[in-house]
Design a protein around this motif. Structure first.
Motif, PDB file in Angstrom:
ATOM      1  N   ILE A   1     -69.563  -1.475 -12.861  1.00  0.00           N
ATOM      2  CA  ILE A   1     -70.070  -0.563 -13.813  1.00  0.00           C
ATOM      3  C   ILE A   1     -69.149  -0.740 -15.124  1.00  0.00           C
ATOM      4  O   ILE A   1     -67.834  -0.949 -14.834  1.00  0.00           O
ATOM      5  N   ARG A   2     -69.559  -0.295 -16.176  1.00  0.00           N
ATOM      6  CA  ARG A   2     -68.801   0.010 -17.241  1.00  0.00           C
ATOM      7  C   ARG A   2     -69.774   0.467 -18.141  1.00  0.00           C
ATOM      8  O   ARG A   2     -70.760   0.401 -18.550  1.00  0.00           O
ATOM      9  N   ASN A   3     -69.196   1.709 -18.736  1.00  0.00           N
ATOM     10  CA  ASN A   3     -69.848   2.609 -19.597  1.00  0.00           C
ATOM     11  C   ASN A   3     -71.314   2.995 -19.054  1.00  0.00           C
ATOM     12  O   ASN A   3     -72.243   2.636 -20.139  1.00  0.00           O
ATOM     13  N   GLU A   4     -71.557   3.390 -18.081  1.00  0.00           N
ATOM     14  CA  GLU A   4     -72.815   3.855 -17.626  1.00  0.00           C
ATOM     15  C   GLU A   4     -72.897   5.526 -17.425  1.00  0.00           C
ATOM     16  O   GLU A   4     -73.733   5.961 -16.582  1.00  0.00           O
ATOM     17  N   ALA A   5     -72.341   6.082 -18.262  1.00  0.00           N
ATOM     18  CA  ALA A   5     -72.505   7.676 -18.028  1.00  0.00           C
ATOM     19  C   ALA A   5     -73.862   8.307 -18.055  1.00  0.00           C
ATOM     20  O   ALA A   5     -74.220   9.111 -17.204  1.00  0.00           O
ATOM     21  N   ARG A   6     -74.550   7.398 -18.866  1.00  0.00           N
ATOM     22  CA  ARG A   6     -75.997   7.880 -18.696  1.00  0.00           C
ATOM     23  C   ARG A   6     -76.762   7.727 -17.310  1.00  0.00           C
ATOM     24  O   ARG A   6     -77.827   8.655 -17.134  1.00  0.00           O
ATOM     25  N   TYR A   7     -76.451   6.800 -16.656  1.00  0.00           N
ATOM     26  CA  TYR A   7     -77.190   6.544 -15.381  1.00  0.00           C
ATOM     27  C   TYR A   7     -76.429   6.710 -14.210  1.00  0.00           C
ATOM     28  O   TYR A   7     -77.011   6.749 -13.280  1.00  0.00           O
ATOM     29  N   ILE A   8     -75.143   6.760 -14.098  1.00  0.00           N
ATOM     30  CA  ILE A   8     -74.330   6.632 -12.985  1.00  0.00           C
ATOM     31  C   ILE A   8     -74.680   7.591 -11.921  1.00  0.00           C
ATOM     32  O   ILE A   8     -74.579   7.097 -10.755  1.00  0.00           O
ATOM     33  N   GLU A   9     -74.817   8.803 -12.204  1.00  0.00           N
ATOM     34  CA  GLU A   9     -75.124   9.801 -11.452  1.00  0.00           C
ATOM     35  C   GLU A   9     -76.345   9.646 -10.570  1.00  0.00           C
ATOM     36  O   GLU A   9     -76.196   9.774  -9.526  1.00  0.00           O
ATOM     37  N   ARG A  10     -77.394   9.401 -11.323  1.00  0.00           N
ATOM     38  CA  ARG A  10     -78.694   8.642 -10.485  1.00  0.00           C
ATOM     39  C   ARG A  10     -78.578   7.937  -9.691  1.00  0.00           C
ATOM     40  O   ARG A  10     -79.062   7.854  -8.703  1.00  0.00           O
ATOM     41  N   CYS A  11     -77.827   6.819  -9.999  1.00  0.00           N
ATOM     42  CA  CYS A  11     -77.456   5.503  -9.348  1.00  0.00           C
ATOM     43  C   CYS A  11     -76.816   5.822  -7.941  1.00  0.00           C
ATOM     44  O   CYS A  11     -76.987   5.636  -6.877  1.00  0.00           O
ATOM     45  N   LEU A  12     -75.695   6.636  -7.907  1.00  0.00           N
ATOM     46  CA  LEU A  12     -74.816   7.036  -6.769  1.00  0.00           C
ATOM     47  C   LEU A  12     -75.630   8.039  -5.977  1.00  0.00           C
ATOM     48  O   LEU A  12     -75.415   8.088  -4.937  1.00  0.00           O
ATOM     49  N   GLN A  13     -76.470   9.208  -6.469  1.00  0.00           N
ATOM     50  CA  GLN A  13     -77.138   9.913  -5.712  1.00  0.00           C
ATOM     51  C   GLN A  13     -77.999   9.208  -5.006  1.00  0.00           C
ATOM     52  O   GLN A  13     -78.561   9.342  -3.765  1.00  0.00           O
TER      53      GLN A  13
END
Length: 347
Positions: free
Chosen positions: A13-25
């Motif tokens: 990843i790089r600069n995925e603040a908008r999506y990373i939580e949904r991805c990891l959950q």
């Protein structure tokens, strides 16, 4: 293989603040035994708060399976991130996940089942492109259209399970990775296509499985779409130079189209044949409008006013990128080497 082979999930990843939580959950919600998984998040030194969100989730889950680790990727590009993850991974099966996507709850278990039951070397599934804004929905639509991307099966085909050239977010056996080695770190884009070609050249089989599902959040602006597909076209030239047989006819259409437009522009200044300058643009406009009408009828008429523009951006950016790559790499037609580091077990 064991009933539940150990699985490593790599998330560059790089600069995925908008999506990373949904991805990891979504990764944490897998129905696969959590003690038989590990999650390696490889961050390209994000500056938008992504790292902080990942670290906070790791801290909140200390002592809980699956283990989640944050690794640094100082070069900041996908292939170096994947290679950092591969060196660290312990899994018998290794799954690549994108920070811009959400995988289905049975993604890992479905991939493992196909690898065990069918003996394939890699597996992925159809990717549903979605958008959270009007522009993102527009981009998702053109990226899922045969007129937009040709016969890219994982973007346009559903309801079928078949062997293919490449898949998104693949699961590979450790054995095939041993044979293929690490990713080519020269390729800022198109590294997946090149890697899958190497696997197939070794006799490996890659499966597109209809029950392996993921959703991908499309880019949010037409400018980012232009940049993305310009880079695809640009780096595809190096893939062509290294592996000529990897190319498919659809990948030559955009640069040939751009060349035809340039030739048409030249004709416009030649008396007596100026009318020929309208042939290629006219035919493309007709095809574009027809495809836009068909697509809007299926996906919603509110998209129609901008569909022709989005299709044109996709085609022109890829074509211009490819031509730029031909110029940039003109001296490297005999150079099939890459930046592929050696990989040994355990790093």
């Amino acid at each position: 293989m064991d009933a539940f082979p150990f699985v490593s999930l790599l998330i560059p990843i790089r600069n995925e603040a908008r999506y990373i939580e949904r991805c990891l959950q979504a990764v944490l919600a897998q129905d696969y035994p959590p003690e038989r998984m590990e999650i390696l998040v490889i961050d390209g030194l994000s500056t938008d708060g992504t790292r902080e969100k990942v670290q906070a989730l790791i801290e909140s889950r200390k002592g809980t399976a699956p283990e989640m680790v944050l690794l640094d990727n100082s070069p900041g590009i996908v292939p170096t991130g994947l290679n950092i993850g591969l060196r660290r991974a312990r899994g018998e099966i290794i799954v690549r996940v994108d920070g811009h996507c959400v995988i289905a709850p049975d993604y890992v278990s479905a991939c493992v089942a196909h690898i065990k039951n069918l003996g394939v070397d890699g597996v992925g599934g159809p990717m549903e492109s979605i958008g959270e804004t009007f522009t993102a929905q527009l981009i998702a639509t053109v990226m899922s259209s045969p007129f937009g991307v040709g016969n890219s099966f994982f973007r346009t085909v559903t309801g079928k399970t078949m062997l293919v050239d490449t898949v998104p977010f693949p699961a590979y056996t450790r054995e095939i990775i041993r044979k293929a080695g690490l990713y080519d770190e020269e390729l800022v884009r198109d590294q997946d296509d090149e890697y899958n070609y190497r696997i197939r050249a070794l006799g490996g089989r890659i499966l597109l499985a209809d029950d392996v599902r993921s959703r991908y959040f499309s880019r949010a602006s037409l400018k980012s779409l232009w940049r993305q597909y310009f880079q695809y076209g640009y780096w595809k030239v190096r893939v062509l130079q290294k592996h000529p047989l990897q190319m498919r006819p659809r990948q030559f259409v955009p640069p040939l189209f751009v060349l035809a437009l340039i030739f048409s522009l030249i004709l416009a200044f030649i008396p007596g044949v100026r009318w020929l300058a309208l042939v290629v643009p006219g035919l493309y406009l007709l095809a574009n409008l027809t495809a836009s009408l068909i697509t809007a009828a299926k996906k919603g008429w509110r998209l129609f006013p901008l569909l022709p523009l989005a299709f044109a951006i996709l085609h022109l950016s890829y074509g211009l990128g490819f031509l730029a790559g031909l110029v940039r790499f003109a001296h490297r037609w005999k150079d099939r080497t890459g930046k592929t580091p050696l990989w040994t077990e355990g790093g």
